[in-house]
Design a protein around this motif. Structure first.
Motif, short mmCIF file in Angstrom:
data_model
loop_
_atom_site.label_atom_id
_atom_site.label_comp_id
_atom_site.label_asym_id
_atom_site.label_seq_id
_atom_site.Cartn_x
_atom_site.Cartn_y
_atom_site.Cartn_z
N ARG A 42 -9.39 -7.16 -10.55
CA ARG A 42 -10.77 -6.81 -10.17
C ARG A 42 -11.76 -7.49 -11.10
O ARG A 42 -12.80 -7.99 -10.68
CB ARG A 42 -10.96 -5.28 -10.23
N ARG A 43 -11.41 -7.53 -12.39
CA ARG A 43 -12.31 -8.13 -13.39
C ARG A 43 -12.51 -9.63 -13.11
O ARG A 43 -13.62 -10.14 -13.18
CB ARG A 43 -11.70 -7.92 -14.78
N LEU A 44 -11.43 -10.32 -12.76
CA LEU A 44 -11.53 -11.75 -12.47
C LEU A 44 -12.43 -12.01 -11.26
O LEU A 44 -13.23 -12.94 -11.26
CB LEU A 44 -10.15 -12.34 -12.20
N LYS A 45 -12.26 -11.17 -10.24
CA LYS A 45 -13.06 -11.33 -9.02
C LYS A 45 -14.53 -11.11 -9.33
O LYS A 45 -15.40 -11.90 -8.94
CB LYS A 45 -12.55 -10.34 -7.97
N LYS A 46 -14.80 -10.02 -10.08
CA LYS A 46 -16.19 -9.68 -10.41
C LYS A 46 -16.85 -10.80 -11.22
O LYS A 46 -18.00 -11.15 -10.99
CB LYS A 46 -16.17 -8.38 -11.22
N ARG A 47 -16.08 -11.38 -12.14
CA ARG A 47 -16.65 -12.43 -13.00
C ARG A 47 -16.50 -13.83 -12.40
O ARG A 47 -16.81 -14.82 -13.05
CB ARG A 47 -15.97 -12.39 -14.37
N LEU A 78 0.40 -7.66 -4.95
CA LEU A 78 -0.95 -7.32 -5.44
C LEU A 78 -1.72 -8.60 -5.80
O LEU A 78 -2.91 -8.71 -5.57
CB LEU A 78 -0.85 -6.44 -6.69
N ILE A 79 -0.99 -9.56 -6.38
CA ILE A 79 -1.65 -10.75 -6.93
C ILE A 79 -2.04 -11.73 -5.82
O ILE A 79 -3.14 -12.29 -5.83
CB ILE A 79 -0.73 -11.43 -7.97
N ALA A 80 -1.14 -11.95 -4.86
CA ALA A 80 -1.43 -12.94 -3.80
C ALA A 80 -2.66 -12.55 -2.97
O ALA A 80 -3.54 -13.40 -2.74
CB ALA A 80 -0.19 -13.16 -2.92
N PRO A 81 -2.79 -11.30 -2.51
CA PRO A 81 -4.01 -10.95 -1.77
C PRO A 81 -5.27 -11.05 -2.64
O PRO A 81 -6.33 -11.44 -2.13
CB PRO A 81 -3.76 -9.49 -1.35
N ALA A 82 -5.14 -10.75 -3.94
CA ALA A 82 -6.31 -10.89 -4.82
C ALA A 82 -6.72 -12.36 -4.92
O ALA A 82 -7.92 -12.68 -4.94
CB ALA A 82 -5.98 -10.34 -6.22
N ALA A 83 -5.74 -13.26 -4.95
CA ALA A 83 -6.05 -14.69 -4.97
C ALA A 83 -6.77 -15.08 -3.68
O ALA A 83 -7.78 -15.79 -3.71
CB ALA A 83 -4.76 -15.50 -5.12
N ARG A 84 -6.28 -14.56 -2.55
CA ARG A 84 -6.94 -14.88 -1.27
C ARG A 84 -8.38 -14.40 -1.28
O ARG A 84 -9.29 -15.12 -0.85
CB ARG A 84 -6.20 -14.21 -0.10
N ARG A 85 -8.60 -13.17 -1.80
CA ARG A 85 -9.97 -12.62 -1.82
C ARG A 85 -10.88 -13.47 -2.71
O ARG A 85 -12.09 -13.51 -2.50
CB ARG A 85 -9.95 -11.17 -2.32
N ALA A 86 -10.29 -14.11 -3.71
CA ALA A 86 -11.08 -14.93 -4.64
C ALA A 86 -11.12 -16.40 -4.20
O ALA A 86 -11.57 -17.26 -4.96
CB ALA A 86 -10.49 -14.82 -6.04
N ALA A 139 3.58 -11.51 3.82
CA ALA A 139 2.95 -11.51 5.15
C ALA A 139 2.43 -10.12 5.47
O ALA A 139 1.32 -9.95 6.00
CB ALA A 139 3.95 -11.97 6.21
N ASP A 140 3.20 -9.12 5.09
CA ASP A 140 2.86 -7.74 5.39
C ASP A 140 1.59 -7.27 4.67
O ASP A 140 0.90 -6.37 5.13
CB ASP A 140 4.06 -6.87 4.99
N VAL A 141 1.29 -7.88 3.52
CA VAL A 141 0.08 -7.48 2.79
C VAL A 141 -1.08 -8.45 3.04
O VAL A 141 -2.08 -8.44 2.32
CB VAL A 141 0.33 -7.31 1.27
N GLY A 142 -0.94 -9.29 4.05
CA GLY A 142 -2.05 -10.15 4.44
C GLY A 142 -2.16 -11.44 3.65
O GLY A 142 -3.22 -12.07 3.65
N ALA A 143 -1.08 -11.84 2.98
CA ALA A 143 -1.10 -13.10 2.24
C ALA A 143 0.14 -13.92 2.61
O ALA A 143 1.03 -14.15 1.77
CB ALA A 143 -1.15 -12.84 0.74
N PRO A 144 0.23 -14.35 3.89
CA PRO A 144 1.45 -15.05 4.31
C PRO A 144 1.63 -16.37 3.56
O PRO A 144 0.66 -17.07 3.28
CB PRO A 144 1.21 -15.30 5.81
N VAL A 145 2.89 -16.68 3.27
CA VAL A 145 3.21 -17.94 2.60
C VAL A 145 2.89 -19.07 3.57
O VAL A 145 3.42 -19.11 4.68
CB VAL A 145 4.70 -17.97 2.19
#
Ligand SMILES: C[S@@+](CC[C@H](N)C(=O)[O-])C[C@H]1O[C@@H](n2cnc3c(N)ncnc32)[C@H](O)[C@@H]1O
Length: 235
Positions: free
Chosen positions: A44-49, A68-76, A137-143
């Motif tokens: 969350r901190r990385l995204k915010k900053r 957790l990490i792959a979807p966060a990368a997608r969001r960023a 894929a199930d968490v929205g970050a397909p390879v």
């Protein structure tokens, strides 16, 4: 488990995202709730900053933390790369690895390890890479081989082929001394200002702790933020 530990576990669990809770419930990660909570807070901190750079995981196993990490990368709008042998973990080979590490590896190598919740130990599965692809894929970050990638092989073989320029986040979760030190030396020079490295095994295996302490002593431009899974950041 002590009453205090139970309270901390409950408190941390309540702070987890639904995905993190599901990864725990489905036995897809080895991490305690407090460690997952710290990873999610770091992301969350990385995204915010708006910290630029790739998101990496060294040590994917069943994909619980990669989820957790792959979807966060997608969001960023960043790339996720997960690196692992996706088979049995390589042995601890350093003189700094402790008896606990060697005993754990001996059990694994003997084919006697049991997985989370009594399941087959992940390192004995021959469908591990496929399994992790399904989880992502199930968490929205397909390879897709571009923005979300899994690299099968030893870190030492995969990393030199990747040509990563900048790193925003790295989760180093590979237990023993030599791979932890290898990953720190590989990633730290590319860490963005404000970027974060999370070390999973600092309090679990002496080899990991020795590798991190030696890295910090030799690289004064970095510091450790203590915790269940300490963070490494630029000073
Ligand atoms: C503890 S598991 C990772 C746990 C996972 N992050 C989770 O959510 O529970 C450690 C992983 O690191 C991998 N690993 C350790 N050393 C490695 C190396 N040198 N190259 C590639 N993979 C390695 C192992 O195969 C194993 O899958």
């Amino acid at each position: 488990m002590s009453i205090r530990d139970r309270i901390v576990r409950r408190w941390a669990t309540l702070r987890l995202s639904p995905t993190a809770r599901r990864m725990r419930r489905e036995g897809l990660t080895y991490l305690r709730p407090v460690k997952l909570m710290r990873i999610e807070a770091a992301l969350r901190r990385l995204k915010k900053r708006r910290v630029a750079g790739d998101y990496l995981e060294f040590g994917v196993a069943l994909g619980g933390t990669a989820a957790l990490i792959a979807p966060a990368a997608r969001r960023a709008d960043a790339t996720f790369v997960g690196l692992d042998v996706f088979s049995t973990i390589p042995p601890p080979t350093s003189e700094y690895d402790d008896a606990k590490s060697r005993e754990r590896y001996a059990v694994i190598a003997a084919g006697a390890a049991t997985g989370i919740g009594g399941e087959t130990y992940y390192g004995y599965r021959d469908d591990l890479l496929d399994h992790v692809e399904h989880v992502l894929a199930d968490v929205g970050a397909p390879v897709d081989g571009t923005n979300v990638r899994l690299e099968k092989g030893l870190f030492e073989d995969s990393w030199p082929t990747l040509h990563v320029d900048r790193v925003a986040f790295a989760h180093i979760d590979c237990d023993w001394h030599d791979p932890v030190r290898y990953c720190l030396d590989a990633v730290a020079p590319k860490l963005s200002d404000g970027g974060l490295i999370v070390i999973d095994d600092y309090h679990d295996y002496a080899g990991c702790r020795i590798a991190v302490d030696a890295f910090l002593a030799e690289n004064p431009g970095f510091r450790m933020v203590p915790g269940a899974n300490p963070l490494i950041e630029r000073r």
